[in-house]
Design a protein around this motif. Sequence first.
Motif, PDB file in Angstrom:
ATOM      1  N   ASP A 113       0.814  -1.214   0.000  1.00 19.60           N
ATOM      2  CA  ASP A 113       0.000   0.000   0.000  1.00 19.60           C
ATOM      3  C   ASP A 113       0.852   1.270   0.000  1.00 19.60           C
ATOM      4  O   ASP A 113       0.410   2.311   0.437  1.00 19.60           O
ATOM      5  CB  ASP A 113      -0.977   0.010   1.186  1.00 19.60           C
ATOM      6  N   ASP A 135       0.394  -0.374  -4.817  1.00 15.82           N
ATOM      7  CA  ASP A 135      -0.267   0.886  -4.464  1.00 15.82           C
ATOM      8  C   ASP A 135      -1.420   1.097  -5.434  1.00 15.82           C
ATOM      9  O   ASP A 135      -1.490   0.454  -6.491  1.00 15.82           O
ATOM     10  CB  ASP A 135       0.720   2.056  -4.535  1.00 15.82           C
ATOM     11  N   SER A 164      -5.144  -1.560  -2.871  1.00 16.84           N
ATOM     12  CA  SER A 164      -3.897  -2.309  -2.691  1.00 16.84           C
ATOM     13  C   SER A 164      -4.149  -3.632  -1.979  1.00 16.84           C
ATOM     14  O   SER A 164      -3.532  -4.653  -2.308  1.00 16.84           O
ATOM     15  CB  SER A 164      -2.899  -1.480  -1.882  1.00 16.84           C
TER      16      SER A 164
END
Length: 353
Positions: A113, A135, A164
Motif C-alpha cells: 500500500d 499501491d 492495494s
Amino acid sequence: MLRRGPRLPAVPSPPPAAHRRAFRSEAALEAIRSHSLQSKAGSPSSDAGDEAGPASLALYNYPTFAGAYAALAARLFHQRVRRRLLVLPFSSVEPFRAEDFKDAGFRTCYLLDFIGPKKFAFELSQFVPSVVAFDHRQSTLVRIPKLGQRPSNVELHIDKSKSSAGSVFDYFSKRLAETKSDSKICDNLFDQEHEEQISNVLEYIEDADLRRWQLPNTKEFQTALRDERAKLNCVTNPHVFEQAAGEFIQKPFKIRLGRGSYGECLAIRADGHSKLSHEISLELSQRSAAAGLRPIGAVVFMQRGILKVCLRTTDNTTNTAEIAKAYGGGGKPSSSSFPLRMDEFNTWASVNS
C-alpha cells in the motif's frame, strides 16, 4: 469591547519517542538484525514456518486498513508455504531507511500500500534481491516517472481500479495456486469460515480507498473504524493479524428474542467495538432476513460491566422498540437498545447449542 477569555492550559504533547517507538525503533531494528542472523545460520523462525534459509520482509503502510490487510495476505501465504516472513509497519512519522536492510539477508521485500518516500523502493533494491510494491494512488503514478530508471529487480503493481489490499490478496492467491504442488499446502489463503467475512471487509476498504462510496453506510463504517487504526500496529499489537482474520468482529449466531416471544434473528458479539454497532447491526438485519429470520440485527457488547443489546432493522414494518421497552430500554422502531442480564442472554442464545 470583547475580552478574550482565559486561555486553557496547554496539554503537553507526548515526547517524540512515544510516537516513534513502534516504527523505526531499536526494537524494530533488532527484529531486522535477528532475522538476518537466522537467515545466515539457516535456522527456522517460529513466526512463519519451518523452512530454513533467508526470510522475506513485508513493510505495510501504517495506519491504513489496506496496508494491514495486505500484510495479512502476505503473512497467510508464507504460513501456507512454510516460509519465513518478517512483517513490520512503515510510518512516515519515522520511516525506515534503505540502509537499515543492508546485509540483512532478506530475499524479497514487499511494500504494501505504498512505494515509500522519495526513492526508497529503488534504494532498497540495492540491498534486497527483489522488491515488490503495491499501491493504488494516482499520486504514486505521477511520482514514478520522476524517480528515474526503475531497477530491474523492482516490481511495481500500481492499479488505480483496485485497492492495494485486493491486489495483494489476488497476487498471493495466484502464487499459492502456482505453489500448491505439496498436498499438505492449503488450497486457499483463508479457511471457509473467514473467507466471506474478509471479502466483505475488502469490498468496504476498496469502496473507501477509491472514493466510490457506493456500498451502504461506507462513510459511517469508515468513521467508526477510525478508533481501530491504533490496533493495526503489529509491534504494539502482536495479535493484529489474528484479529483482522476474524476476531475484530465475531461470527454471527442466532438468538431467540425474548426467549422466542419476538421471533429469532442474527446476533453478534462486538466487545470493544461498540462504535461499529450501528453499521454491523444494519448489515446483520439484511442477512437475518435473507436467512428467513426476523429482519433484525442484534449487536451485543459489554459496556461498563453491563451487557448491552442494540437492535437495528432496515424493514419499515418491524418495530424493534417494543422488544427494547419490554426489557427496560427504549428507542425507535428502526433502532433501539437495552441492558440484559447475562444469564437471560445465554437463554436467548441457547438455540445454537
